[in-house]
Design an enzyme around this catalytic site. Structure first.
Site, mmCIF file in Angstrom:
data_model
loop_
_atom_site.group_PDB
_atom_site.id
_atom_site.type_symbol
_atom_site.label_atom_id
_atom_site.label_comp_id
_atom_site.label_asym_id
_atom_site.label_seq_id
_atom_site.Cartn_x
_atom_site.Cartn_y
_atom_site.Cartn_z
ATOM 1 N N GLN A 53 73.226 50.665 39.655
ATOM 2 C CA GLN A 53 74.347 50.912 40.564
ATOM 3 C C GLN A 53 73.831 51.101 41.990
ATOM 4 O O GLN A 53 72.655 51.374 42.210
ATOM 5 C CB GLN A 53 75.120 52.150 40.112
ATOM 6 C CG GLN A 53 75.796 51.978 38.774
ATOM 7 C CD GLN A 53 76.474 53.260 38.309
ATOM 8 O OE1 GLN A 53 75.979 54.347 38.507
ATOM 9 N NE2 GLN A 53 77.622 53.103 37.685
ATOM 10 N N VAL B 167 74.468 57.986 42.196
ATOM 11 C CA VAL B 167 75.025 57.064 41.218
ATOM 12 C C VAL B 167 74.322 57.344 39.901
ATOM 13 O O VAL B 167 73.235 57.912 39.872
ATOM 14 C CB VAL B 167 74.870 55.572 41.636
ATOM 15 C CG1 VAL B 167 75.784 55.243 42.802
ATOM 16 C CG2 VAL B 167 73.435 55.227 41.954
ATOM 17 N N SER B 168 74.946 56.924 38.806
ATOM 18 C CA SER B 168 74.445 57.303 37.488
ATOM 19 C C SER B 168 73.262 56.488 36.987
ATOM 20 O O SER B 168 72.507 56.942 36.156
ATOM 21 C CB SER B 168 75.569 57.226 36.463
ATOM 22 O OG SER B 168 76.561 58.166 36.779
ATOM 23 N N SER B 169 73.123 55.257 37.446
ATOM 24 C CA SER B 169 72.033 54.443 36.910
ATOM 25 C C SER B 169 71.389 53.609 38.001
ATOM 26 O O SER B 169 71.963 53.393 39.064
ATOM 27 C CB SER B 169 72.545 53.534 35.789
ATOM 28 O OG SER B 169 73.402 52.550 36.326
#
Length: 179
Positions: A13, A8-10
């Site tokens: 998340q 996931v990007s961050s």
């Protein structure tokens, strides 16, 4: 062996759903991380690529979980290919580099994914430019009326009195007075 990779990007998340889907698809080992797809330095992806052996298959839930650019995606799949490791995407059964057709579809979709990323970035930049043209610069809205603070000071109020009157911090009052 089926090897899963979840990303996931961050940090805000959650990749629990990805991990569950990878395990349901038979992944015996799952590597997971919270980093942007644009970040080429992803330690868990490097570990997954290092871990993979001939005959293994690396599986992701979606193509963009692996990389955001076609060049990086092809670099990863070429590494896997040299090691004799297949690559599959759960959300698209046609993306299976263990077949000729899968390799073709993979290349086409990787290019489309990169194109979509470029379009999103372009739209974002247009939105930022439009906001700037309208005088909106982003960030937190101003809550301190600096003119009012200067008027109160010019009217003879002390800094502690201005703090009490306006409800803003001493630092904010001093900042307004120095502006």
């Amino acid at each position: 062996m089926i090897i899963g990779y979840a990303r996931v990007s961050s940090t805000g998340q959650d990749h629990t759903t990805q991990i569950e889907r990878l395990k349901a698809a038979g992944a015996e080992k799952v590597f997971e991380e919270k980093l942007s797809g644009l970040d080429r330095e992803r330690p868990e992806l490097a570990r997954a690529l290092e871990f993979a052996r001939e005959g293994d298959v690396l599986v992701v839930t979606k193509l963009d979980r692996l990389a955001r650019s076609a060049a990086h995606l092809h670099e990863i799949t070429e590494t896997l290919d040299r090691k004799g490791v297949g690559f599959k995407v759960l959300d698209d059964a046609s993306l299976d580099t263990t077949t000729r057709t899968g390799k073709l579809v993979f290349g086409i979709l990787a290019s489309i994914a990169e194109f979509e990323t470029a379009l999103r970035k372009e739209r974002q930049m247009e939105g930022i430019a439009r906001a700037k043209a309208e005088g909106r610069t982003g960030g937190r809205p101003k809550t301190v009326d600096e003119d009012h603070i200067r008027e109160l000071k010019a009217g003879g109020m002390s800094v502690p009195q201005i703090v009490k009157e306006t409800g803003v911090s001493r630092a904010a009052v001093y900042k307004a007075l120095s502006a």
